[in-house]
Every structure is written in C-alpha cells, then in structure tokens.
Design an enzyme around this catalytic site. Structure first.
Site, PDB file in Angstrom:
ATOM      1  N   LYS A   1      10.367  18.735 -14.589  1.00  0.00           N
ATOM      2  CA  LYS A   1      10.113  20.023 -13.956  1.00  0.00           C
ATOM      3  C   LYS A   1       8.768  19.949 -13.242  1.00  0.00           C
ATOM      4  CE  LYS A   1       9.492  24.941 -14.881  1.00  0.00           C
ATOM      5  NZ  LYS A   1       9.650  26.028 -15.854  1.00  0.00           N
TER       6      LYS A   1
ATOM      7  N   LYS B   1      14.216  19.680 -11.655  1.00  0.00           N
ATOM      8  CA  LYS B   1      13.957  20.997 -11.081  1.00  0.00           C
ATOM      9  C   LYS B   1      12.667  20.981 -10.276  1.00  0.00           C
ATOM     10  CE  LYS B   1      12.736  25.584 -12.543  1.00  0.00           C
ATOM     11  NZ  LYS B   1      12.210  26.380 -13.608  1.00  0.00           N
TER      12      LYS B   1
HETATM   13  C1  PBG Z   1       9.908  29.158 -16.910  1.00  0.00           C
HETATM   14  C2  PBG Z   1      10.856  29.030 -15.786  1.00  0.00           C
HETATM   15  C3  PBG Z   1      10.567  29.125 -14.421  1.00  0.00           C
HETATM   16  C4  PBG Z   1      11.766  28.928 -13.746  1.00  0.00           C
HETATM   17  C5  PBG Z   1      12.746  28.728 -14.701  1.00  0.00           C
HETATM   18  N1  PBG Z   1      12.159  28.765 -15.956  1.00  0.00           N
HETATM   19  C6  PBG Z   1       9.320  29.491 -13.734  1.00  0.00           C
HETATM   20  C7  PBG Z   1       8.105  28.676 -13.801  1.00  0.00           C
HETATM   21  O1  PBG Z   1       8.046  27.596 -14.370  1.00  0.00           O
HETATM   22  O2  PBG Z   1       7.121  29.171 -13.263  1.00  0.00           O
HETATM   23  C8  PBG Z   1      11.936  28.937 -12.242  1.00  0.00           C
HETATM   24  C9  PBG Z   1      13.303  29.209 -11.762  1.00  0.00           C
HETATM   25  C10 PBG Z   1      13.412  29.539 -10.309  1.00  0.00           C
HETATM   26  O3  PBG Z   1      12.444  29.491  -9.529  1.00  0.00           O
HETATM   27  O4  PBG Z   1      14.536  29.870  -9.916  1.00  0.00           O
HETATM   28  N2  PBG Z   1      10.385  30.046 -17.872  1.00  0.00           N
END
Ligand code: PBG
Length: 322
Positions: free
Chosen positions: A193, A246
C-alpha cells in the site's frame, strides 16, 4: 514476418476479437466498497465520488442485497463512527458502527463481508495507529488491531483486510483470530500500500484525513518496487491468504511482479482518486465513461489481479449485462 504475418487478420470482426481476447472481466472478480456512517440518518452522496453513497446503518442491508443481486460476490466495509478519540476505541466496540453494519448486512444477504481494519476513521487525530511522541507507534497499534479483528469476526465478518501498514500486523491478527476460534477467517492483506495522493476523495468519505502530518512513515514510497515484493513476502510468511496492491492503475508493474512471484490470489484496489478522475473527465465529455471504466479494470486484471476492489462494481454489472 510481413506479409505472411498479419495480426490484423484476427482483429477484422467483433466475433473474432471476442474469440481471441486473453482477458475477460466478470462481475465475479469484483468487490464493492461500502461506507456505513454513524452520523447519518439518510444516504448521502460523497461529493468527490459521484455515484458513491455513504449509508446509515439502517440502509446497509438493503444495499448489500442489491450488490448480491447484481452478482458481485463481496463488499469491503468501512465504518465512520460518530465519536472519535485518541485511541480509536469505537473500532473494537461490539456495538460499534462496523459491527452493527456487519450484522445488518448478514441479516439481509449472503454477500461475503470483508472488513477494512484500520484506526484512521476512529482516531480524533486521523492517524492509522496509536501515537507516541507524535509518531505512529507500531507495536501498541498491533494490540489494538488484534482486538478489532476479533470483534469484527465476532460480529460476523467473513474476511479481515488490515490496511494500516504496521509491521507485523498480519501475524498479530492471525494469532488473535486463531486464539479466538476464527482460524477459518481469511486475511486479505493490504500488503503493498503506497503513500498515494489518489486516496484524497476517500478521506472525505471516511472522514479520515490526518489532522497533522501524513502517512509516509508507514505507507510505501511510490518510487519503490522491490520493497513491495518484500512487504508481500513478509505478509505471506505472517499468514496472509490474499495479497493486495493499492492503488491499482499507476502500479500495474507491481501487480504484474506480484502475480509472477506469488501463488496466492492477488487483489488490486482501484482507489477513490482513480475512480473520481474517470468520473470527472467523463462529466466534462473528455472521455467515454463506460469505455474508460471497462478498459481500466480490464487492464488491472490483465496485469495480474484476480480480485479488483472498485467503486465501479455496480456499474460494471450494468454494462456487462447489456
Ligand atoms: C485506510 C484506508 C484508506 C483507503 C482504504 N483504507 C485511506 C488511507 O490510507 O489514507 C483508501 C481507499 C481509496 O482511496 O479508495 N483505512
């Protein structure tokens, strides 16, 4: 060599193109994110994500039934609590917003319920973990994640998806689930991520923008690819069942390398910014909405994703059924 070889022969007619297409997209590949928001009494469209609703708990069952009827196998559930505090305590509350959402969905439908597990929606500072001296403290956060995972499983979650990027989070959650009799609940790890600007619209939806600082001390640097493979190996060793990359479209090389290296299912998250860019360009008449949507998803699958988490899932079901 030309003129013996003429690749255009197989592109002459739609039927032939259909026959030789290597990658087909199906609604069965998709996961639809759902936002259940404790502050709402009626559904509310997320301004920066046209077509995506934040739902009160009373409406989440009906929405899940609709998703299931469209043939989409799973939802990814996010909770937005009415109360936030430094420890994000409501994340693990048996009567917390996600736990109530899970129960409503289970009553209404058989769709697979995957729960996002993070603290950023629940902490008043908006960080993904416990703060110590202004930094996100890894090991005390793990204890919190473990307890939240068990409470989500108790409420009826079918799969847990930790997204906080703490070191050791998969092992901590796996051990806690196993200790509590949930050894059959899989973990879909947000393994690679990245610290991405493409999460902007989501943070509006989840009300999870950090009040100070950013997430670069735990989410990955977009310039790194080998490090993503290392993150994924570690998560696999810790017991992850599914590995996620991601965002998706800007990171197809990572998806491809993950597909080649690992034999577990690979998931890709087409994040909020990827969705909103297509929506905004289409609204301006600059690109064709349905074609851009289908192309982006097909390419994510071609690069190696078995599972795609996307806010377009319901619209894909409509297009595929046409
Ligand atoms: C954290 C989380 C995020 C997303 C999914 N889980 C946000 C982040 O890390 O700031 C992002 C998902 C998206 O942008 O569609 N709980």
């Amino acid at each position: 060599m030309f003129p013996q070889s003429r690749p255009r022969r197989l592109r002459a007619r739609q039927n032939i193109r259909d026959l030789v297409r290597e990658t087909e997209l199906s609604v069965r590949d998709l996961v639809y994110p759902l936002f259940v928001n404790e502050n709402l009494t009626a559904p509310k469209e997320i301004a920066s994500m046209p077509g995506v609703l934040s739902l009160p708990v009373s409406d989440v069952g009906e929405e899940a039934r609709c998703v299931e009827e469209l043939g989409i196998p799973a939802v990814l559930l996010f909770g937005v609590p009415s109360r936030k505090d430094p420890g994000g305590t409501s994340a693990g509350d048996p009567d917390g917003i996600v736990q109530r959402g899970i129960k409503e969905i289970r009553k209404a439908s058989d769709v697979t319920i995957i729960t996002d597990l993070c603290l950023c929606e629940y902490t008043d500072h908006g960080h993904c973990g416990m703060l110590k001296g202004g930094d996100v403290d890894n090991d005390s956060t793990l204890e919190r994640y473990a307890a939240i995972a068990v409470s989500q499983a108790r409420a009826g979650a079918d799969m847990i998806a930790p997204s906080g990027m703490m070191d050791g989070q998969v092992a901590a959650i796996r051990a806690a689930l196993d200790r509590s009799g949930f050894e059959n609940i899989p973990i879909m790890s947000y393994a690679a991520k990245y610290a991405s600007s493409f999460y902007g619209p989501f943070r509006d939806a989840a009300e999870s923008t950090p009040q100070h600082g950013d997430r670069r001390s735990h989410q990955m640097d977009p310039g790194n690819a080998r490090e993503a493979l290392r993150e994924m190996s570690l998560d696999l060793e810790e017991g992850a069942d599914i590995l996620m990359v991601k965002p998706a479209l800007p990171y197809l090389d990572i998806l491809h390398r993950a597909r080649e290296r690992f034999d577990v299912p690979i998931a890709a998250y087409q994040v909020s910014g990827e969705y909103s860019m297509i929506k905004a360009a289409a609204a301006n008449g600059w690109i064709d909405h349905d074609r851009a949507m289908m192309e982006s998803l097909r390419c994510i699958k071609r690069a190696g994703a078995d599972i795609i988490i996307t806010y377009f899932a319901k619209e894909v079901a409509r297009v595929v059924a046409e």
